[in-house]
Design a protein around this motif. Structure first.
Motif, PDB file in Angstrom:
ATOM      1  N   ARG A 320       0.822  -1.201   0.000  1.00  0.00           N
ATOM      2  CA  ARG A 320       0.000   0.000   0.000  1.00  0.00           C
ATOM      3  C   ARG A 320       0.859   1.255   0.000  1.00  0.00           C
ATOM      4  O   ARG A 320       0.516   2.262  -0.652  1.00  0.00           O
ATOM      5  CB  ARG A 320      -0.927  -0.022   1.200  1.00  0.00           C
ATOM      6  N   ALA A 321       1.971   1.216   0.735  1.00  0.00           N
ATOM      7  CA  ALA A 321       2.873   2.366   0.747  1.00  0.00           C
ATOM      8  C   ALA A 321       3.459   2.616  -0.639  1.00  0.00           C
ATOM      9  O   ALA A 321       3.594   3.760  -1.087  1.00  0.00           O
ATOM     10  CB  ALA A 321       3.986   2.149   1.771  1.00  0.00           C
ATOM     11  N   VAL A 322       3.798   1.526  -1.340  1.00  0.00           N
ATOM     12  CA  VAL A 322       4.309   1.662  -2.709  1.00  0.00           C
ATOM     13  C   VAL A 322       3.236   2.243  -3.611  1.00  0.00           C
ATOM     14  O   VAL A 322       3.500   3.122  -4.467  1.00  0.00           O
ATOM     15  CB  VAL A 322       4.805   0.297  -3.238  1.00  0.00           C
ATOM     16  N   ALA A 323       2.004   1.789  -3.452  1.00  0.00           N
ATOM     17  CA  ALA A 323       0.902   2.286  -4.289  1.00  0.00           C
ATOM     18  C   ALA A 323       0.657   3.768  -4.048  1.00  0.00           C
ATOM     19  O   ALA A 323       0.302   4.507  -4.991  1.00  0.00           O
ATOM     20  CB  ALA A 323      -0.356   1.475  -4.006  1.00  0.00           C
ATOM     21  N   ARG A 324       0.837   4.208  -2.788  1.00  0.00           N
ATOM     22  CA  ARG A 324       0.652   5.635  -2.493  1.00  0.00           C
ATOM     23  C   ARG A 324       1.780   6.489  -3.029  1.00  0.00           C
ATOM     24  O   ARG A 324       1.673   7.702  -3.091  1.00  0.00           O
ATOM     25  CB  ARG A 324       0.512   5.838  -0.984  1.00  0.00           C
ATOM     26  N   GLY A 325       2.852   5.849  -3.390  1.00  0.00           N
ATOM     27  CA  GLY A 325       4.008   6.571  -3.920  1.00  0.00           C
ATOM     28  C   GLY A 325       4.873   7.174  -2.874  1.00  0.00           C
ATOM     29  O   GLY A 325       5.659   8.065  -3.119  1.00  0.00           O
TER      30      GLY A 325
END
Length: 325
Positions: A320-325
């Motif tokens: 999720r952190a990766v998806a949020r950028g």
């Protein structure tokens, strides 16, 4: 500042080694560009002379601490001069076996992608001239598999210098589960490479505990801070064990994952059990230690964590952190 000082010390050492007679402070001040730029030529203002004398004494002490033998000689007129005789500063003949040469070659390859690549290459050439066996080439690959240690992170060099000089640093660090970086105040101990990634081990002043930081997650510039370390630096073996534990090398439990067929070969090599599920998936049991969640994320959609639940939650948070950028 560290690089400027190193250059100044090198020039002072070359002057002291290259002279056949003792050189006075005034002569050294007029001969070394860094001194001229900072204080002007000799016989300047009293304040300038005092500042130069303090810097010169510090530089002289630093060179002696590094092992340079500097003699103080007083001539017939009572003027004090300095020189470093070559016979007093000559190293014994260097003898390296094949294993030692290979270790030096691998260390030099670390610098091939860093700013000191030329210096590393020159150092190995000097070792060759000083007695490295002619049949040993530290750059040559001696087998079909050639080890490589990549250095892509901009933080590598300033952190390496800070570890060497025992200087605290400040940098912004983005955790895998965080959307934004946080500032960290660290006393750096050592840099270690695990699975192709560089890690810094050190003392986190804000948290009052030892921590390990992956260099690829350091954002922005590494800034040096004044002052001394507040805690003792562990020996190199202890530091390596700390990095190994944080990088996921130490496992005390097991985890079950689903892995897409024909994918994730590093995970398969670590697996203690493998079972085919069909439909293009396998089930693996792998050792579970600190850092496994970060490693699993690197395989993206090819991995699904089955258990334990805490590992699954950590992997989801990182994705999720990766998806949020």
């Amino acid at each position: 500042m560290a690089i400027a000082k190193a250059e100044r010390l090198m020039n002072l050492a070359l002057c002291l080694l290259g002279t056949r007679r003792p050189l006075s402070k005034r002569e050294l001040r007029d001969s070394i560009e860094a001194y001229v730029e900072a204080f002007g030529p000799g016989n300047g203002a009293a304040g300038s002379d005092d500042s130069f004398n303090r810097m010169f004494e510090r530089d002289k002490d630093d060179l002696r601490e590094l092992g340079l033998v500097i003699e103080t000689v007083e001539n017939l007129d009572g003027e004090v001069g300095y020189l470093a005789r070559r016979d007093s500063n000559r190293l014994p003949p260097i003898t390296l076996d094949a294993e030692e040469a290979a270790a030096l070659g691998l260390a030099a390859k670390v610098w091939q992608q860093a700013r000191l690549a030329g210096a590393a290459s020159g150092a190995l050439q000097k070792l060759r001239a000083a007695g490295l066996p002619e049949d040993v080439d530290p750059y040559e690959a001696h087998s079909a598999l050639e080890p490589r240690i990549p250095v892509h992170e901009a933080a590598f060099e300033p952190l390496m210098l800070a570890c060497r000089d025992r200087r605290p640093v400040v940098f912004d660090y983005r955790k895998a589960t965080a959307a934004h970086p946080e500032q960290r105040h660290v006393e750096p101990w050592a840099l270690e490479c695990w699975r192709g990634h560089w890690y810094l081990a050190g003392w986190d002043r804000d948290r009052g505990a030892e921590r390990v930081f992956r260099l690829s997650r350091i954002t922005g510039r590494v800034r040096s801070r004044g002052g001394r370390f507040t805690v003792p630096v562990p020996d190199v073996v202890t530091v390596r064990e700390t990095v190994a534990s944080w990088a996921g090398e130490t496992a005390d439990r097991s985890a079950r994952i689903r892995l897409r067929a024909a994918a994730g070969y590093p995970l398969r090599a670590k697996a203690t059990a493998v079972r085919e599920l069909g439909d293009g998936w396998d089930e693996l049991e792998i050792p579970y230690g600190h850092g496994l969640d970060a490693w699993l994320v690197e395989f993206g959609p090819d991995v699904v964590v089955l258990e334990p639940a805490e590992l699954r939650a950590d992997v989801v948070d990182r994705l999720r952190a990766v998806a949020r950028g």
